[in-house]
Design a protein around this motif. Structure first.
Motif, PDB file in Angstrom:
ATOM      1  N   ASP A 104      43.321  29.464  36.186  1.00 30.74           N
ATOM      2  CA  ASP A 104      43.727  29.142  37.559  1.00 30.74           C
ATOM      3  C   ASP A 104      43.363  30.283  38.513  1.00 30.74           C
ATOM      4  O   ASP A 104      44.078  31.285  38.622  1.00 30.74           O
ATOM      5  CB  ASP A 104      45.231  28.858  37.620  1.00 30.74           C
ATOM      6  N   LEU A 105      42.251  30.100  39.227  1.00 31.60           N
ATOM      7  CA  LEU A 105      41.768  31.135  40.143  1.00 31.60           C
ATOM      8  C   LEU A 105      42.577  31.183  41.438  1.00 31.60           C
ATOM      9  O   LEU A 105      42.337  32.048  42.287  1.00 31.60           O
ATOM     10  CB  LEU A 105      40.285  30.894  40.464  1.00 31.60           C
ATOM     11  N   ARG A 106      43.561  30.284  41.569  1.00 34.95           N
ATOM     12  CA  ARG A 106      44.441  30.338  42.748  1.00 34.95           C
ATOM     13  C   ARG A 106      45.307  31.595  42.745  1.00 34.95           C
ATOM     14  O   ARG A 106      45.925  31.937  43.735  1.00 34.95           O
ATOM     15  CB  ARG A 106      45.322  29.085  42.814  1.00 34.95           C
ATOM     16  N   ALA A 107      45.324  32.284  41.602  1.00 35.35           N
ATOM     17  CA  ALA A 107      46.028  33.578  41.544  1.00 35.35           C
ATOM     18  C   ALA A 107      45.451  34.545  42.573  1.00 35.35           C
ATOM     19  O   ALA A 107      46.166  35.421  43.088  1.00 35.35           O
ATOM     20  CB  ALA A 107      45.896  34.175  40.136  1.00 35.35           C
ATOM     21  N   PHE A 108      44.175  34.376  42.917  1.00 35.53           N
ATOM     22  CA  PHE A 108      43.538  35.273  43.892  1.00 35.53           C
ATOM     23  C   PHE A 108      44.042  35.019  45.317  1.00 35.53           C
ATOM     24  O   PHE A 108      43.694  35.770  46.234  1.00 35.53           O
ATOM     25  CB  PHE A 108      42.011  35.136  43.838  1.00 35.53           C
ATOM     26  N   LYS A 109      44.840  33.957  45.517  1.00 35.49           N
ATOM     27  CA  LYS A 109      45.452  33.743  46.840  1.00 35.49           C
ATOM     28  C   LYS A 109      46.503  34.813  47.129  1.00 35.49           C
ATOM     29  O   LYS A 109      46.890  35.021  48.265  1.00 35.49           O
ATOM     30  CB  LYS A 109      46.124  32.364  46.896  1.00 35.49           C
ATOM     31  N   TYR A 110      46.984  35.476  46.071  1.00 38.55           N
ATOM     32  CA  TYR A 110      48.017  36.508  46.230  1.00 38.55           C
ATOM     33  C   TYR A 110      47.315  37.858  46.425  1.00 38.55           C
ATOM     34  O   TYR A 110      46.684  38.379  45.494  1.00 38.55           O
ATOM     35  CB  TYR A 110      48.933  36.522  45.002  1.00 38.55           C
ATOM     36  N   PRO A 111      47.406  38.437  47.637  1.00 33.52           N
ATOM     37  CA  PRO A 111      46.572  39.616  47.959  1.00 33.52           C
ATOM     38  C   PRO A 111      46.827  40.830  47.068  1.00 33.52           C
ATOM     39  O   PRO A 111      45.886  41.537  46.696  1.00 33.52           O
ATOM     40  CB  PRO A 111      46.931  39.928  49.418  1.00 33.52           C
ATOM     41  N   MET A 112      48.087  41.073  46.694  1.00 29.02           N
ATOM     42  CA  MET A 112      48.358  42.256  45.863  1.00 29.02           C
ATOM     43  C   MET A 112      47.837  42.060  44.432  1.00 29.02           C
ATOM     44  O   MET A 112      47.442  43.015  43.775  1.00 29.02           O
ATOM     45  CB  MET A 112      49.856  42.584  45.828  1.00 29.02           C
ATOM     46  N   PHE A 113      47.814  40.802  43.973  1.00 31.21           N
ATOM     47  CA  PHE A 113      47.215  40.521  42.662  1.00 31.21           C
ATOM     48  C   PHE A 113      45.719  40.824  42.711  1.00 31.21           C
ATOM     49  O   PHE A 113      45.178  41.461  41.806  1.00 31.21           O
ATOM     50  CB  PHE A 113      47.439  39.066  42.244  1.00 31.21           C
ATOM     51  N   THR A 114      45.061  40.364  43.790  1.00 30.74           N
ATOM     52  CA  THR A 114      43.611  40.580  43.931  1.00 30.74           C
ATOM     53  C   THR A 114      43.285  42.070  43.978  1.00 30.74           C
ATOM     54  O   THR A 114      42.382  42.549  43.279  1.00 30.74           O
ATOM     55  CB  THR A 114      43.095  39.887  45.217  1.00 30.74           C
ATOM     56  N   ILE A 115      44.055  42.826  44.794  1.00 32.31           N
ATOM     57  CA  ILE A 115      43.815  44.273  44.900  1.00 32.31           C
ATOM     58  C   ILE A 115      44.098  44.951  43.557  1.00 32.31           C
ATOM     59  O   ILE A 115      43.323  45.793  43.096  1.00 32.31           O
ATOM     60  CB  ILE A 115      44.692  44.890  46.025  1.00 32.31           C
ATOM     61  N   GLY A 116      45.203  44.568  42.906  1.00 37.84           N
ATOM     62  CA  GLY A 116      45.562  45.156  41.610  1.00 37.84           C
ATOM     63  C   GLY A 116      44.496  44.896  40.560  1.00 37.84           C
ATOM     64  O   GLY A 116      44.093  45.798  39.821  1.00 37.84           O
ATOM     65  N   ALA A 117      44.004  43.635  40.510  1.00 36.14           N
ATOM     66  CA  ALA A 117      42.977  43.274  39.517  1.00 36.14           C
ATOM     67  C   ALA A 117      41.685  44.063  39.757  1.00 36.14           C
ATOM     68  O   ALA A 117      41.060  44.554  38.805  1.00 36.14           O
ATOM     69  CB  ALA A 117      42.691  41.769  39.585  1.00 36.14           C
ATOM     70  N   LEU A 118      41.290  44.201  41.018  1.00 37.82           N
ATOM     71  CA  LEU A 118      40.073  44.958  41.346  1.00 37.82           C
ATOM     72  C   LEU A 118      40.219  46.436  41.000  1.00 37.82           C
ATOM     73  O   LEU A 118      39.303  47.059  40.460  1.00 37.82           O
ATOM     74  CB  LEU A 118      39.742  44.807  42.840  1.00 37.82           C
ATOM     75  N   MET A 119      41.395  46.997  41.292  1.00 40.07           N
ATOM     76  CA  MET A 119      41.602  48.425  41.027  1.00 40.07           C
ATOM     77  C   MET A 119      41.600  48.721  39.526  1.00 40.07           C
ATOM     78  O   MET A 119      41.036  49.718  39.072  1.00 40.07           O
ATOM     79  CB  MET A 119      42.904  48.898  41.670  1.00 40.07           C
ATOM     80  N   VAL A 120      42.228  47.844  38.751  1.00 38.44           N
ATOM     81  CA  VAL A 120      42.243  48.021  37.290  1.00 38.44           C
ATOM     82  C   VAL A 120      40.822  47.880  36.740  1.00 38.44           C
ATOM     83  O   VAL A 120      40.408  48.637  35.853  1.00 38.44           O
ATOM     84  CB  VAL A 120      43.200  46.998  36.640  1.00 38.44           C
ATOM     85  N   ALA A 121      40.063  46.917  37.279  1.00 41.79           N
ATOM     86  CA  ALA A 121      38.686  46.707  36.825  1.00 41.79           C
ATOM     87  C   ALA A 121      37.806  47.918  37.160  1.00 41.79           C
ATOM     88  O   ALA A 121      37.013  48.372  36.317  1.00 41.79           O
ATOM     89  CB  ALA A 121      38.112  45.438  37.469  1.00 41.79           C
ATOM     90  N   LEU A 122      37.941  48.455  38.381  1.00 46.22           N
ATOM     91  CA  LEU A 122      37.168  49.641  38.775  1.00 46.22           C
ATOM     92  C   LEU A 122      37.548  50.845  37.924  1.00 46.22           C
ATOM     93  O   LEU A 122      36.700  51.646  37.521  1.00 46.22           O
ATOM     94  CB  LEU A 122      37.387  49.951  40.260  1.00 46.22           C
ATOM     95  N   CYS A 123      38.857  50.958  37.634  1.00 44.24           N
ATOM     96  CA  CYS A 123      39.354  52.049  36.791  1.00 44.24           C
ATOM     97  C   CYS A 123      38.744  51.950  35.393  1.00 44.24           C
ATOM     98  O   CYS A 123      38.372  52.954  34.778  1.00 44.24           O
ATOM     99  CB  CYS A 123      40.876  51.980  36.720  1.00 44.24           C
ATOM    100  N   MET A 124      38.617  50.711  34.901  1.00 43.15           N
ATOM    101  CA  MET A 124      38.033  50.489  33.575  1.00 43.15           C
ATOM    102  C   MET A 124      36.562  50.902  33.560  1.00 43.15           C
ATOM    103  O   MET A 124      36.063  51.445  32.564  1.00 43.15           O
ATOM    104  CB  MET A 124      38.160  49.005  33.207  1.00 43.15           C
ATOM    105  N   MET A 125      35.859  50.655  34.673  1.00 43.85           N
ATOM    106  CA  MET A 125      34.458  51.087  34.776  1.00 43.85           C
ATOM    107  C   MET A 125      34.357  52.606  34.627  1.00 43.85           C
ATOM    108  O   MET A 125      33.506  53.126  33.912  1.00 43.85           O
ATOM    109  CB  MET A 125      33.878  50.689  36.139  1.00 43.85           C
ATOM    110  N   VAL A 126      35.267  53.311  35.318  1.00 42.14           N
ATOM    111  CA  VAL A 126      35.263  54.780  35.278  1.00 42.14           C
ATOM    112  C   VAL A 126      35.591  55.281  33.876  1.00 42.14           C
ATOM    113  O   VAL A 126      34.914  56.157  33.322  1.00 42.14           O
ATOM    114  CB  VAL A 126      36.270  55.354  36.308  1.00 42.14           C
TER     115      VAL A 126
END
Length: 487
Positions: free
Chosen positions: A270-292
């Motif tokens: 369910d990609l509607r989870a991305f409607k929640y802005p803090m979820f979207t920011i949190g997911a992106l930050m964790v993903a970027l952190c994983m890249m590092v």
């Protein structure tokens, strides 16, 4: 829609009251620890395995690539599986597969058998990790989730930290097979513990299995991970037909998958989870952190072993203090998150990571061990301030019916971004080496090889710093989630 949310919420609340939290969490912690330990422990043994099986670096890399590829394909399906099957069924299946994978690895007599073992292990881990995060969301109230996620963070960070050191000791004293034998012993203990104590923490439903969604998900996530991983391994780099075709298929399939999920009344993910802005920011930050993290975990050992000529065991010991401290900091950060919220933990954490990567981009063949350990500690303290607070804050904004999807999305993004980060870091490092050699007065001079490697390592750390700066900009928008109790 309201009714369904209310029903799910009621199911979750009912589940919380009669769950014996300690044995459930203990079983997850032990199994998660060993699963992640065996992943990084084997990475350190790759050089030895190349000699054992008489194969090149591009072939041996498949032990890592195949693992990431399997995870990238299966983790997106975990949201569907968590809804269809009970916690107990999924936990026991995941552990049984992990045990089988470890056993096959322990007795592996050829590269192909070892490859099969890695794929089986990845299937077990792909089931286990999203299930673990989903269970924590269900059994802990919002105000205690930071501390609980911190405990999970301790395991997730500490296992990869001691993996290289223990593997170095085992390879020196015995042989690489014992990495799997040790894993097997503890996985069997976790499986027995799970059989005896694991409880069902959330209600199951029977969402329809949509075959086109499964096919598009497999092609999409699998194509992206395979494409980036292949680019990082060489074979013509980014211009290779294999890389370009894989990335093109992956991108088109992901777009079609996303459109299909948004049109379905009961989507697989369910990609509607991305409607929640803090979820979207949190997911992106964790993903970027994983890249590092993953790019640094690849580049730093190579610099220590190939550049500074340290043994596998010594390199593992140099990396141990910072990685161990990172694990120990996770519960502390979880408690601070519960008390103060994410912003004033995540923002300084990213400043530390950016500063550390900038310092790492200046390493030379004369850099001292003390300097490397100190900067690595700085970076890993920063990472501990980012990962769990950003993840917990993001998941807290979701209503309970989106928990399985939210954890699946975050875990998938970690796998995909981790593969991208590793591939780009290797590519940047290789280009830096080639550029250094092309500018040298005598490119055929063998004494320049370590200097060229160091130049490539500097460039790879600069790439990591750019990723961390993007995360720093994102962190300016993070806010503490005020949970709507009606969820």
């Amino acid at each position: 829609m309201q009714a369904s949310a209310a029903t799910t919420g009621a199911g979750v609340t009912a589940a919380k009251k009669d769950i014996k939290v300690f044995p459930v969490v203990l079983a997850f912690l032990l199994s998660g620890f060993i699963g992640l330990f065996s992943e990084t422990a084997l990475n350190v043994a790759l050089t030895d395995l190349m000699q054992v099986f008489n194969i090149g670096s591009s072939t041996i890399q498949w032990l890592t690539t195949g693992y990431l590829l399997t995870m990238g394909i299966l983790v997106p399906l975990s949201g569907l599986l968590i809804q269809r099957y009970t916690t107990r069924q999924l936990f026991i299946t995941a552990l049984a597969l992990s045990c089988l994978g470890a056993l096959v690895g322990a007795v592996a007599w050829s590269f192909s058998i070892l490859m099969v073992s890695r794929i089986i292990q990845a299937i077990g881990t792909a089931l286990l990790l999203p299930l673990m995060f989903n269970t924590i969301l269900v059994i802990f109230p919002v105000e205690k989730r930071g501390a609980a996620m911190g405990l999970i963070g301790l395991v997730i960070m500490f296992a990869p930290a001691i993996g290289p050191t223990i593997a170095g000791l085992l390879i020196e004293a015995l042989n690489w097979h014992y990495i799997f034998w040790i894993s097997l012993v503890f996985l069997v203990i976790a499986l027995i513990l799970g059989i005896l104590t694991m409880q069902n923490v959330s209600e199951t439903s029977k969402p329809r299995i949509d075959l086109p969604s499964m096919l598009l998900s497999t092609l999409g996530f699998g194509g992206i991970v395979f494409g980036f991983s292949s680019a990082g391994e060489g074979h013509g780099g980014w211009s290779s037909p294999t890389v370009l075709v894989s990335l093109a298929i992956g991108l088109v399939a992901l777009i079609l998958f996303s459109v299909r999920q948004l049109k379905m009344s009961v989507p697989m993910l369910d990609l509607r989870a991305f409607k929640y802005p803090m979820f979207t920011i949190g997911a992106l930050m964790v993903a970027l952190c994983m890249m590092v993290i993953l790019s640094s975990m690849l580049v730093l050992p190579m610099y220590l072993q190939a550049g500074l000529a340290f043994s596998t065991l010594t390199a593992g010991l140099i990396l141990l203090p910072a990685s161990a401290l990172n694990g120990l900091m996770a519960p502390v950060m979880g408690k601070l998150f519960d008390k103060y919220g994410p912003k004033w933990i995540v923002l300084p954490g990213l400043v530390l990571v950016v500063a550390a990567l900038w310092l790492f981009s200046g390493v030379t063949l004369a850099s001292s061990v003390g300097f490397i350990i100190a900067v690595h500690i700085l970076m890993m303290i920063g990472v501990s301030m980012i990962m769990m607070p950003a993840q917990t804050n993001g998941l807290n904004q979701l209503p309970p019916q989106l928990y399985p999807h939210g954890t699946a999305i975050m875990n998938t993004m970690q796998q995909v971004f981790g593969a991208i980060g590793t591939a780009v870091a290797v590519s940047v490092m290789s280009n830096g080496q080639e550029r250094f050699m092309s500018q040298a007065d005598n490119p055929s001079d063998p004494t320049l090889i370590t200097s060229a490697l160091t130049a490539g390592v500097q460039d790879a750390f600069l790439f990591g710093m750019i990723v961390a700066v993007i995360g720093l900009v994102l962190s300016l928008f993070i806010k503490r989630v005020v949970v709507n109790r009606s969820h």
